[in-house]
Design an enzyme around this catalytic site. Structure first.
Site, PDB file in Angstrom:
ATOM      1  N   ARG A  77       0.849  -1.195   0.000  1.00 54.15           N
ATOM      2  CA  ARG A  77       0.000   0.000   0.000  1.00 54.15           C
ATOM      3  C   ARG A  77       0.887   1.248   0.000  1.00 54.15           C
ATOM      4  O   ARG A  77       1.815   1.355   0.799  1.00 54.15           O
ATOM      5  CB  ARG A  77      -0.865  -0.023   1.256  1.00 54.15           C
ATOM      6  CG  ARG A  77      -1.933   1.005   1.316  1.00 54.15           C
ATOM      7  CD  ARG A  77      -2.719   0.891   2.616  1.00 54.15           C
ATOM      8  NE  ARG A  77      -3.601  -0.252   2.665  1.00 54.15           N
ATOM      9  CZ  ARG A  77      -4.165  -0.717   3.799  1.00 54.15           C
ATOM     10  NH1 ARG A  77      -3.902  -0.131   4.959  1.00 54.15           N
ATOM     11  NH2 ARG A  77      -4.970  -1.763   3.770  1.00 54.15           N
ATOM     12  N   ARG A 146      -1.918   6.542   9.665  1.00 56.63           N
ATOM     13  CA  ARG A 146      -1.971   6.005   8.291  1.00 56.63           C
ATOM     14  C   ARG A 146      -2.091   7.144   7.273  1.00 56.63           C
ATOM     15  O   ARG A 146      -2.033   8.316   7.619  1.00 56.63           O
ATOM     16  CB  ARG A 146      -3.195   5.080   8.165  1.00 56.63           C
ATOM     17  CG  ARG A 146      -3.254   3.956   9.194  1.00 56.63           C
ATOM     18  CD  ARG A 146      -2.350   2.847   8.790  1.00 56.63           C
ATOM     19  NE  ARG A 146      -2.504   1.656   9.595  1.00 56.63           N
ATOM     20  CZ  ARG A 146      -3.251   0.601   9.284  1.00 56.63           C
ATOM     21  NH1 ARG A 146      -4.009   0.595   8.201  1.00 56.63           N
ATOM     22  NH2 ARG A 146      -3.266  -0.471  10.054  1.00 56.63           N
ATOM     23  N   CYS A 434      -7.774 -10.896   0.808  1.00 52.63           N
ATOM     24  CA  CYS A 434      -7.873 -10.499   2.213  1.00 52.63           C
ATOM     25  C   CYS A 434      -8.015 -11.723   3.116  1.00 52.63           C
ATOM     26  O   CYS A 434      -8.961 -12.504   2.978  1.00 52.63           O
ATOM     27  CB  CYS A 434      -9.058  -9.565   2.425  1.00 52.63           C
ATOM     28  SG  CYS A 434      -9.213  -9.124   4.161  1.00 52.63           S
ATOM     29  N   CYS A 477     -13.974  -1.949   6.078  1.00 50.85           N
ATOM     30  CA  CYS A 477     -13.015  -1.220   5.239  1.00 50.85           C
ATOM     31  C   CYS A 477     -13.660  -0.304   4.202  1.00 50.85           C
ATOM     32  O   CYS A 477     -12.999   0.591   3.683  1.00 50.85           O
ATOM     33  CB  CYS A 477     -12.062  -2.209   4.567  1.00 50.85           C
ATOM     34  SG  CYS A 477     -11.065  -3.121   5.753  1.00 50.85           S
TER      35      CYS A 477
HETATM   36 FE1  SRM Z   1      -9.069  -2.159   6.155  1.00 46.75          FE
HETATM   37  C1  SRM Z   1      -7.705  -4.786   7.780  1.00 46.75           C
HETATM   38  C2  SRM Z   1      -8.208  -3.452   3.200  1.00 46.75           C
HETATM   39  C3  SRM Z   1      -9.768   0.802   4.701  1.00 46.75           C
HETATM   40  C4  SRM Z   1     -10.807  -1.216   8.950  1.00 46.75           C
HETATM   41  N1  SRM Z   1      -8.058  -3.808   5.602  1.00 46.75           N
HETATM   42  C5  SRM Z   1      -7.544  -4.753   6.424  1.00 46.75           C
HETATM   43  C6  SRM Z   1      -6.689  -5.754   5.641  1.00 46.75           C
HETATM   44  C7  SRM Z   1      -5.286  -5.263   5.649  1.00 46.75           C
HETATM   45  C8  SRM Z   1      -6.807  -7.228   6.079  1.00 46.75           C
HETATM   46  C9  SRM Z   1      -5.820  -7.748   7.095  1.00 46.75           C
HETATM   47  O1  SRM Z   1      -5.632  -7.141   8.177  1.00 46.75           O
HETATM   48  O2  SRM Z   1      -5.277  -8.832   6.843  1.00 46.75           O
HETATM   49  C10 SRM Z   1      -7.345  -5.597   4.233  1.00 46.75           C
HETATM   50  C11 SRM Z   1      -6.464  -5.944   3.049  1.00 46.75           C
HETATM   51  C12 SRM Z   1      -7.312  -6.479   1.928  1.00 46.75           C
HETATM   52  C13 SRM Z   1      -6.593  -6.633   0.646  1.00 46.75           C
HETATM   53  O3  SRM Z   1      -6.445  -7.782   0.178  1.00 46.75           O
HETATM   54  O4  SRM Z   1      -6.201  -5.646   0.056  1.00 46.75           O
HETATM   55  C14 SRM Z   1      -7.887  -4.191   4.319  1.00 46.75           C
HETATM   56  N2  SRM Z   1      -8.889  -1.416   4.311  1.00 46.75           N
HETATM   57  C15 SRM Z   1      -8.617  -2.145   3.204  1.00 46.75           C
HETATM   58  C16 SRM Z   1      -8.839  -1.341   1.938  1.00 46.75           C
HETATM   59  C17 SRM Z   1      -7.872  -1.686   0.823  1.00 46.75           C
HETATM   60  C18 SRM Z   1     -10.304  -1.548   1.500  1.00 46.75           C
HETATM   61  C19 SRM Z   1     -10.640  -1.070   0.117  1.00 46.75           C
HETATM   62  O5  SRM Z   1     -11.383  -1.805  -0.508  1.00 46.75           O
HETATM   63  O6  SRM Z   1     -10.234   0.000  -0.304  1.00 46.75           O
HETATM   64  C20 SRM Z   1      -8.701   0.068   2.519  1.00 46.75           C
HETATM   65  C21 SRM Z   1      -7.277   0.552   2.499  1.00 46.75           C
HETATM   66  C22 SRM Z   1      -7.175   1.902   3.102  1.00 46.75           C
HETATM   67  C23 SRM Z   1      -5.845   2.575   2.906  1.00 46.75           C
HETATM   68  O7  SRM Z   1      -5.527   2.890   1.774  1.00 46.75           O
HETATM   69  O8  SRM Z   1      -5.188   2.825   3.916  1.00 46.75           O
HETATM   70  C24 SRM Z   1      -9.149  -0.161   3.957  1.00 46.75           C
HETATM   71  N3  SRM Z   1     -10.027  -0.457   6.746  1.00 46.75           N
HETATM   72  C25 SRM Z   1     -10.314   0.614   5.949  1.00 46.75           C
HETATM   73  C26 SRM Z   1     -11.289   1.442   6.583  1.00 46.75           C
HETATM   74  C27 SRM Z   1     -11.897   2.700   5.985  1.00 46.75           C
HETATM   75  C28 SRM Z   1     -11.156   3.946   6.412  1.00 46.75           C
HETATM   76  O9  SRM Z   1     -10.100   3.849   7.041  1.00 46.75           O
HETATM   77  O10 SRM Z   1     -11.638   5.037   6.125  1.00 46.75           O
HETATM   78  C29 SRM Z   1     -11.594   0.855   7.796  1.00 46.75           C
HETATM   79  C30 SRM Z   1     -12.673   1.331   8.798  1.00 46.75           C
HETATM   80  C31 SRM Z   1     -12.274   2.527   9.564  1.00 46.75           C
HETATM   81  C32 SRM Z   1     -11.562   2.137  10.812  1.00 46.75           C
HETATM   82  O11 SRM Z   1     -10.363   1.879  10.760  1.00 46.75           O
HETATM   83  O12 SRM Z   1     -12.213   2.055  11.860  1.00 46.75           O
HETATM   84  C33 SRM Z   1     -10.791  -0.337   7.887  1.00 46.75           C
HETATM   85  N4  SRM Z   1      -9.181  -2.847   8.059  1.00 46.75           N
HETATM   86  C34 SRM Z   1     -10.009  -2.355   9.036  1.00 46.75           C
HETATM   87  C35 SRM Z   1      -9.917  -3.206  10.197  1.00 46.75           C
HETATM   88  C36 SRM Z   1     -10.702  -3.021  11.526  1.00 46.75           C
HETATM   89  C37 SRM Z   1     -10.026  -2.052  12.432  1.00 46.75           C
HETATM   90  C38 SRM Z   1     -10.677  -1.999  13.784  1.00 46.75           C
HETATM   91  O13 SRM Z   1     -10.615  -0.954  14.426  1.00 46.75           O
HETATM   92  O14 SRM Z   1     -11.219  -3.011  14.241  1.00 46.75           O
HETATM   93  C39 SRM Z   1      -9.017  -4.244   9.858  1.00 46.75           C
HETATM   94  C40 SRM Z   1      -8.584  -5.415  10.744  1.00 46.75           C
HETATM   95  C41 SRM Z   1      -7.646  -5.016  11.831  1.00 46.75           C
HETATM   96  O15 SRM Z   1      -7.103  -3.919  11.871  1.00 46.75           O
HETATM   97  O16 SRM Z   1      -7.437  -5.856  12.709  1.00 46.75           O
HETATM   98  C42 SRM Z   1      -8.593  -3.993   8.510  1.00 46.75           C
HETATM   99 FE1  SF4 Z   2     -10.928  -7.674   4.329  1.00 45.20          FE
HETATM  100 FE2  SF4 Z   2     -11.488  -5.230   5.207  1.00 45.20          FE
HETATM  101 FE3  SF4 Z   2     -13.118  -6.390   3.540  1.00 45.20          FE
HETATM  102 FE4  SF4 Z   2     -12.905  -7.327   6.024  1.00 45.20          FE
HETATM  103  S1  SF4 Z   2     -13.727  -5.369   5.432  1.00 45.20           S
HETATM  104  S2  SF4 Z   2     -13.001  -8.509   4.118  1.00 45.20           S
HETATM  105  S3  SF4 Z   2     -10.727  -6.884   6.426  1.00 45.20           S
HETATM  106  S4  SF4 Z   2     -10.982  -5.827   3.091  1.00 45.20           S
END
Ligand code: SRM
Ligand code: SF4
Length: 563
Positions: A77, A146, A434, A477
């Site tokens: 990323r 981030r 993912c 996400c």
């Molecule tokens: Fe996310 C984890 C993808 C935005 C909340 N997120 C992941 C992981 C890295 C899975 C992992 O931990 O193994 C995913 C990778 C999937 C892949 O194959 O690419 C993933 N998150 C994404 C993306 C790519 C979704 C998308 O379709 O665009 C976004 C990348 C953002 C970036 O460029 O930085 C993405 N993730 C978000 C958002 C939205 C936002 O930030 O505005 C959230 C919700 C907001 C928040 O953080 O509360 C989000 N992602 C999570 C979480 C839950 C966090 C929590 O507080 O519980 C996880 C899991 C974790 O952190 O344990 C996670």
């Molecule tokens: Fe993976 Fe985020 Fe989608 Fe859950 S919400 S399946 S962590 S990319």
């Protein structure tokens, strides 16, 4: 800086504490030819460098049958504050997608690029190519600040430019200072980790990820209520007067665990442009010192604030800042979606926002998105402005440059007639990369929308904007809990349905149906859309209608989300 109790540190905290400022044994793992993976403990550290180890889940069963290790690969990323990317950077990233990744670029919900499917031998070369393009991936993931979001397209107005500038300044200011990234990926000479200091983060970094967004009303495209910290631009006679400050938003939760929930950020007050960086730093420092380092599911700022109270948080912040925030100024949002097609900015230049379904840039069928955008990058003299909704704006196009870009848009079939529902929808990545996905999302939402479009057209609602977001698991996400219709993966082919969120992300939705498949989703939504078409008030949004009609209750606070 308060020292955390070493006896209560969770496993990831212990890995961080032993990591020698995020080095671990990543460098050794990269050259280990016996496996496509790296050491398990290094996975926690890799995130701080902007990458996740994954495996191709489509191949898991077959490889298990063949007694092979999973098809390990890496996701990278990019750090791209404010989503601003030059045509040269676009071309370089496109090259990397072809040379090292799976031949696609993925625009994320946080305004940046992801590469998927990178095998270990390509990993370091890809990281070096990103750096050679003038970009990096530092802190794109991990327990640090981030990618900082800003309302898309700095060319739209002076306030948008100021939001982009602040995003870049905060991103730089909050970067980890360790030399680990340069040593592991860029072959920089090693320095003594024992002599390194992280002045803002300290040796353990943050208890959990930390996210910042900067919005310019009336656009809430950064979804300010979903961020740990947000700034909302306040205008005075066309100039930036300062920023309203919000804290404590977040989406992630775990199915069935009531102690975890999405939460909307609270409005704390107002700061001047000169105070904004200090506010960001001190909000981070309060969370560094008071966030839960024993339980990662309870470690986000939203829980620190709910446990101790917003008033406590504000007092702690102000005592560290040495000044009080001023009272918040009035502001109005009216949407969190993107405006597509050509728009003219106040300086006369043009901006073209292109719909990219669920952010995936690939050449598929007649619509050759990747090739078309590459050709545009060769002639475009402005910016590629990534939006917070997984789309891209060709920003700052002079009038005389428009015809060449229009010709390329037509030649590569980039313009596509799609419904309003599809345009305003988002899906997270989910399968097959993912590791946490419980159900499909990016690959499935397009088909579901085709079915829902028929219902919407039959109800005469084709011109009514409705927000719909899907995720493959409850982590959120695509920020689903603030979409009017949200589908959150529970099991293969099964989703929880949430309804009643505010149209511009100002209210959480409410659980409505659990663990349902496609037919049940369409059956649940059809009568509600039919009623909405007949009973709605002038200008009323779907989510507001569902609350007014008593279909779902309005969620007052994140803690009440599950009830
Ligand atoms: Fe996310 C984890 C993808 C935005 C909340 N997120 C992941 C992981 C890295 C899975 C992992 O931990 O193994 C995913 C990778 C999937 C892949 O194959 O690419 C993933 N998150 C994404 C993306 C790519 C979704 C998308 O379709 O665009 C976004 C990348 C953002 C970036 O460029 O930085 C993405 N993730 C978000 C958002 C939205 C936002 O930030 O505005 C959230 C919700 C907001 C928040 O953080 O509360 C989000 N992602 C999570 C979480 C839950 C966090 C929590 O507080 O519980 C996880 C899991 C974790 O952190 O344990 C996670
Ligand atoms: Fe993976 Fe985020 Fe989608 Fe859950 S919400 S399946 S962590 S990319």
């Amino acid at each position: 800086m308060n020292a955390p109790d070493p006896n209560t540190l969770n496993e990831v905290e212990q890995i961080k504490s032993r990591s020698r400022h995020l080095r671990g044994t990543i460098a050794d793992g990269l050259v280990d030819p016996l496996t496509g993976a790296i050491a398990a403990s290094d996975n926690a550290l890799l995130k701080f460098h902007g990458s996740y180890q994954q495996d191709d889940r489509d191949l898991r069963d077959e490889r298990r049958r063949q007694k092979l290790e999973p098809a390990y690969q890496f996701m990278i990323r990019v750090r791209l504050p404010g989503g601003q990317c030059t045509p040269g950077e676009w071309l370089a990233l496109d090259d990397i997608a072809g040379a090292h990744a799976n031949g696609t670029l993925r625009l994320t919900t946080r305004q940046t690029f992801q590469f998927h499917g990178i095998r270990k031998p390509h990993f370091k070369p890809a990281m070096q190519a990103i750096r050679a393009a003038g970009l990096d991936t530092i802190a794109a993931c991990g327990d640090v600040n981030r990618n900082v979001l800003a309302s898309a397209n700095p060319h739209r107005s002076p306030l948008h430019a100021a939001a982009g500038d602040l995003a870049r300044a905060i991103s730089e200011h909050l970067l980890p200072k360790t030399n680990a990234y340069a040593e592991i990926w860029l072959d920089a000479p090693a320095v003594d980790p024992g002599a390194e200091v992280e002045p803002i983060y300290g040796p353990l970094y943050l208890p959990r990820k930390f996210k910042i967004g900067i919005a310019v009303p009336p656009d809430n495209d950064v979804d300010v209520y979903a961020q740990d910290l947000s700034f909302i631009a306040v205008e005075d006679d066309g100039r930036l007067a300062g920023w309203n400050v919000l804290v404590g938003g977040g989406m992630g939760m775990t199915h069935g665990e009531k102690a975890t929930y999405p939460r909307l950020a609270d409005l704390l007050g107002f700061c001047t442009p000169e105070q904004a960086i200090a506010v960001a730093e001190q909000v981070v420092c309060v969370q560094r010192d008071f966030g839960d380092r024993s339980n990662r599911r309870h470690a986000r700022l939203k829980y620190t604030i709910d446990d101790r109270g917003v008033d406590w948080f504000k007092a702690e912040l102000e005592s560290r800042l040495g000044f009080a925030l001023a009272p918040a100024r009035p502001f109005t949002f009216d949407h969190n979606t993107d405006a597509f097609g050509w728009q003219q900015g106040p300086d006369g230049r043009w901006h073209y926002t292109l719909f990219v379904e669920n952010g995936r840039i690939a050449d598929r069928g007649a619509r050759r998105l990747r090739a078309g955008l590459r050709e545009i990058a060769r002639v475009h003299r402005g910016l590629f402005a990534l939006t917070n909704n997984q789309n891209v704006t060709l920003a700052g196009v002079e009038a005389d440059a428009r015809p060449a870009i229009e010709a390329l848009i037509a030649e590569y079939g980039l313009e596509r007639e799609v419904s309003l529902l599809r345009r305003n929808a988002m899906a997270c990545v989910a399968m097959p990369t993912c590791a946490l996905a419980m159900a499909e999302s990016e690959r499935y939402l397009p088909d579901l929308i085709t079915r829902l479009d028929e219902v919407i057209a039959a109800c005469g609602l084709s011109d009514t904007p409705i927000t719909l977001r899907m995720t493959g698991c409850p982590n959120g996400c695509a920020r689903p809990y603030i979409a009017e219709i949200a589908l959150v993966g529970k099991a293969p082919g099964k989703y929880n349905l949430y309804l009643g969120a505010g149209f511009h992300g100002q209210r959480l939705g409410k659980p409505y149906r659990e663990n349902i498949g496609e037919d049940a989703i369409v059956e649940a939504l059809t009568p509600l859309l039919q009623r909405f078409a007949v009973e709605r008030h002038m200008g009323e949004h779907f989510g507001d209608f569902l609350v007014r009609a008593g279909v779902v209750a309005a969620v007052a606070a994140g803690r009440d989300f599950h009830d």
